[in-house]
Design a protein around this motif. Structure first.
Motif, PDB file in Angstrom:
ATOM      1  N   GLU A 110       0.834  -1.204   0.000  1.00 56.59           N
ATOM      2  CA  GLU A 110       0.000   0.000   0.000  1.00 56.59           C
ATOM      3  C   GLU A 110       0.873   1.259   0.000  1.00 56.59           C
ATOM      4  OE1 GLU A 110      -3.338   2.225   2.749  1.00 56.59           O
ATOM      5  OE2 GLU A 110      -3.054   0.070   2.993  1.00 56.59           O
ATOM      6  N   ASP A 111       1.963   1.258   0.788  1.00 56.44           N
ATOM      7  CA  ASP A 111       2.886   2.401   0.806  1.00 56.44           C
ATOM      8  C   ASP A 111       3.501   2.623  -0.569  1.00 56.44           C
ATOM      9  OD1 ASP A 111       2.430   2.845   3.496  1.00 56.44           O
ATOM     10  OD2 ASP A 111       4.214   1.705   4.142  1.00 56.44           O
TER      11      ASP A 111
ATOM     12  N   GLU B 131       2.233   1.712  -3.476  1.00 49.42           N
ATOM     13  CA  GLU B 131       1.186   2.200  -4.378  1.00 49.42           C
ATOM     14  C   GLU B 131       0.922   3.685  -4.143  1.00 49.42           C
ATOM     15  OE1 GLU B 131      -3.475   1.339  -5.318  1.00 49.42           O
ATOM     16  OE2 GLU B 131      -2.195  -0.376  -4.812  1.00 49.42           O
ATOM     17  N   ASN B 132       0.885   4.098  -2.879  1.00 49.53           N
ATOM     18  CA  ASN B 132       0.686   5.517  -2.561  1.00 49.53           C
ATOM     19  C   ASN B 132       1.846   6.366  -3.077  1.00 49.53           C
ATOM     20  OD1 ASN B 132      -1.771   5.063  -1.304  1.00 49.53           O
ATOM     21  ND2 ASN B 132      -0.885   4.927   0.747  1.00 49.53           N
ATOM     22  N   TYR B 133       3.058   5.873  -2.937  1.00 48.49           N
ATOM     23  CA  TYR B 133       4.241   6.581  -3.428  1.00 48.49           C
ATOM     24  C   TYR B 133       4.157   6.757  -4.949  1.00 48.49           C
ATOM     25  CZ  TYR B 133       9.056   7.455  -4.819  1.00 48.49           C
ATOM     26  OH  TYR B 133      10.187   7.978  -5.393  1.00 48.49           O
TER      27      TYR B 133
ATOM     28  N   THR C  33       1.496   6.700  -6.830  1.00 44.12           N
ATOM     29  CA  THR C  33       0.387   7.604  -7.127  1.00 44.12           C
ATOM     30  C   THR C  33       0.815   9.054  -6.917  1.00 44.12           C
ATOM     31  OG1 THR C  33      -1.229   5.932  -6.492  1.00 44.12           O
ATOM     32  CG2 THR C  33      -1.994   8.208  -6.526  1.00 44.12           C
ATOM     33  N   ASP C  34       1.536   9.321  -5.841  1.00 45.14           N
ATOM     34  CA  ASP C  34       2.031  10.672  -5.577  1.00 45.14           C
ATOM     35  C   ASP C  34       3.016  11.122  -6.657  1.00 45.14           C
ATOM     36  OD1 ASP C  34       0.518  10.896  -3.284  1.00 45.14           O
ATOM     37  OD2 ASP C  34       2.178  10.438  -1.915  1.00 45.14           O
TER      38      ASP C  34
END
Length: 109
Positions: free
Chosen positions: A4-5, A7-9, A11-12
């Motif tokens: 999840e981290d 994927e968030n990275y 996306t950012d």
């Protein structure tokens, strides 16, 4: 780092890249799209070539910006692309270059 981290990275990073694109797009004359990359450029020279019966495209971009989230330097003086796939080249319109006819059917007046 969890999935999840990560994927968030990613996306950012994509969001930052999109914001950069919006900031720099008006500095360029052309959009160039290949099967692998997306570019902005001020000059484009494309030549169709053939070798051993195969047709390929030799494209040179000058003063370019490369859409690539993993590049640290996206501004490039010259880019050479050699590809067997299609290349899409579009000239960007600038707001000051656009003319709207007086009778554009906008229902005004």
């Amino acid at each position: 780092m969890s999935a999840e981290d990560l994927e968030n990275y990613e996306t950012d990073m994509e969001l930052q890249l999109y914001r950069e694109y919006k900031d720099v797009a008006n500095l360029f004359n052309y959009v160039v799209e290949t099967e692998r990359r997306f570019y902005l450029a001020n000059a484009v020279d494309m030549k169709a070539r053939s070798a051993d019966g195969e047709v390929y495209f030799d494209v040179t971009l000058t003063d370019a910006w490369v859409w690539d989230v993993y590049r640290t330097a996206r501004f490039v003086k010259t880019v050479r692309i050699v590809t067997f796939k299609d290349v899409n080249i579009e000239e960007l319109s600038r707001i000051e270059d656009l003319t709207i006819p007086k009778d554009a059917g906008m229902g005004l007046g």
